[in-house]
Design a protein around this motif. Structure first.
Motif, PDB file in Angstrom:
ATOM      1  N   THR A   5       0.814  -1.215   0.000  1.00  0.00           N
ATOM      2  CA  THR A   5       0.000   0.000   0.000  1.00  0.00           C
ATOM      3  C   THR A   5       0.849   1.266   0.000  1.00  0.00           C
ATOM      4  O   THR A   5       0.310   2.357   0.119  1.00  0.00           O
ATOM      5  N   ASN A   6       2.163   1.114  -0.135  1.00  0.00           N
ATOM      6  CA  ASN A   6       3.035   2.280  -0.257  1.00  0.00           C
ATOM      7  C   ASN A   6       3.079   2.695  -1.715  1.00  0.00           C
ATOM      8  O   ASN A   6       3.469   1.912  -2.584  1.00  0.00           O
ATOM      9  N   ILE A  23       3.146   8.180  -0.440  1.00  0.00           N
ATOM     10  CA  ILE A  23       1.921   8.147   0.360  1.00  0.00           C
ATOM     11  C   ILE A  23       1.609   6.697   0.709  1.00  0.00           C
ATOM     12  O   ILE A  23       2.089   5.777   0.059  1.00  0.00           O
ATOM     13  N   VAL A  24       0.804   6.517   1.732  1.00  0.00           N
ATOM     14  CA  VAL A  24       0.319   5.194   2.112  1.00  0.00           C
ATOM     15  C   VAL A  24      -1.173   5.162   1.778  1.00  0.00           C
ATOM     16  O   VAL A  24      -1.919   6.062   2.157  1.00  0.00           O
ATOM     17  N   PHE A  26      -3.755   3.492   2.789  1.00  0.00           N
ATOM     18  CA  PHE A  26      -4.754   3.493   3.844  1.00  0.00           C
ATOM     19  C   PHE A  26      -4.614   4.684   4.790  1.00  0.00           C
ATOM     20  O   PHE A  26      -5.407   4.848   5.686  1.00  0.00           O
ATOM     21  N   GLY A  27      -3.635   5.523   4.555  1.00  0.00           N
ATOM     22  CA  GLY A  27      -3.523   6.773   5.288  1.00  0.00           C
ATOM     23  C   GLY A  27      -3.779   7.942   4.368  1.00  0.00           C
ATOM     24  O   GLY A  27      -3.301   9.053   4.578  1.00  0.00           O
ATOM     25  N   ILE A  28      -4.542   7.691   3.326  1.00  0.00           N
ATOM     26  CA  ILE A  28      -4.726   8.674   2.258  1.00  0.00           C
ATOM     27  C   ILE A  28      -5.491   9.914   2.708  1.00  0.00           C
ATOM     28  O   ILE A  28      -5.269  10.990   2.186  1.00  0.00           O
ATOM     29  N   ASN A  29      -6.360   9.789   3.697  1.00  0.00           N
ATOM     30  CA  ASN A  29      -7.081  10.972   4.178  1.00  0.00           C
ATOM     31  C   ASN A  29      -6.158  11.964   4.850  1.00  0.00           C
ATOM     32  O   ASN A  29      -6.484  13.139   4.959  1.00  0.00           O
ATOM     33  N   ASN A  30      -4.987  11.528   5.278  1.00  0.00           N
ATOM     34  CA  ASN A  30      -4.023  12.418   5.906  1.00  0.00           C
ATOM     35  C   ASN A  30      -3.043  13.011   4.886  1.00  0.00           C
ATOM     36  O   ASN A  30      -2.118  13.702   5.270  1.00  0.00           O
ATOM     37  N   SER A  31      -3.239  12.747   3.596  1.00  0.00           N
ATOM     38  CA  SER A  31      -2.295  13.183   2.574  1.00  0.00           C
ATOM     39  C   SER A  31      -2.544  14.601   2.072  1.00  0.00           C
ATOM     40  O   SER A  31      -1.814  15.072   1.229  1.00  0.00           O
ATOM     41  N   LYS A  34       0.411  17.009   1.968  1.00  0.00           N
ATOM     42  CA  LYS A  34       1.580  16.741   1.131  1.00  0.00           C
ATOM     43  C   LYS A  34       1.683  17.692  -0.052  1.00  0.00           C
ATOM     44  O   LYS A  34       2.753  18.097  -0.431  1.00  0.00           O
ATOM     45  N   TYR A  42     -10.838   9.432   1.059  1.00  0.00           N
ATOM     46  CA  TYR A  42     -11.347   8.072   0.943  1.00  0.00           C
ATOM     47  C   TYR A  42     -12.801   8.081   1.367  1.00  0.00           C
ATOM     48  O   TYR A  42     -13.138   8.555   2.448  1.00  0.00           O
TER      49      TYR A  42
END
Length: 114
Positions: A5-6, A23-24, A26-31, A34, A42
């Motif tokens: 997922t990276n 980006i990761v 499953f951590g896309i809402n925190n992107s 960036k 998501y």
């Protein structure tokens, strides 16, 4: 089955260069932090939505990808709907770097011909 997922995300700047960040999935809402002109969310129905302020036409473009698209394809491309030029690439790091290098070589050759 194990999924990587990276991912890497390359976004075109106003001067035509691509900035690449990792980006990761499953951590896309925190992107959101960036990139300044890119908003990623998501949704609950297994979709990832992109809102991009285009560096070419300065309008917002919207893209929706299904979560499984990130696992099935090596690169997802979002482009300017006005001019058809790629704005961002999302995918595996190696393929993103290869695509950006190839794209920039072609662009430099075209500029040299002009």
């Amino acid at each position: 089955m194990i999924y990587d997922t990276n991912l890497s995300l390359a976004l075109k700047s106003e001067i035509g260069q691509y900035e690449i960040k990792k980006i990761v999935l499953f951590g896309i809402n925190n992107s959101d932090t960036k990139f300044e002109n890119l908003y990623i969310k998501y949704t609950g129905n297994r979709e990832i939505k992109f809102k991009v302020k285009c560096p070419i036409c300065h309008k917002y473009h919207y893209y929706t990808y299904k979560l499984e698209d990130f696992f099935k394809k090596t690169i997802l491309i979002g482009g300017c709907e006005v001019l058809g030029d790629p704005i961002f690439f999302v995918g595996k790091t190696k393929q993103i770097n290869e695509r950006i290098n190839k794209y920039m070589k072609i662009k430099n050759k075209v500029c040299a011909m002009i």
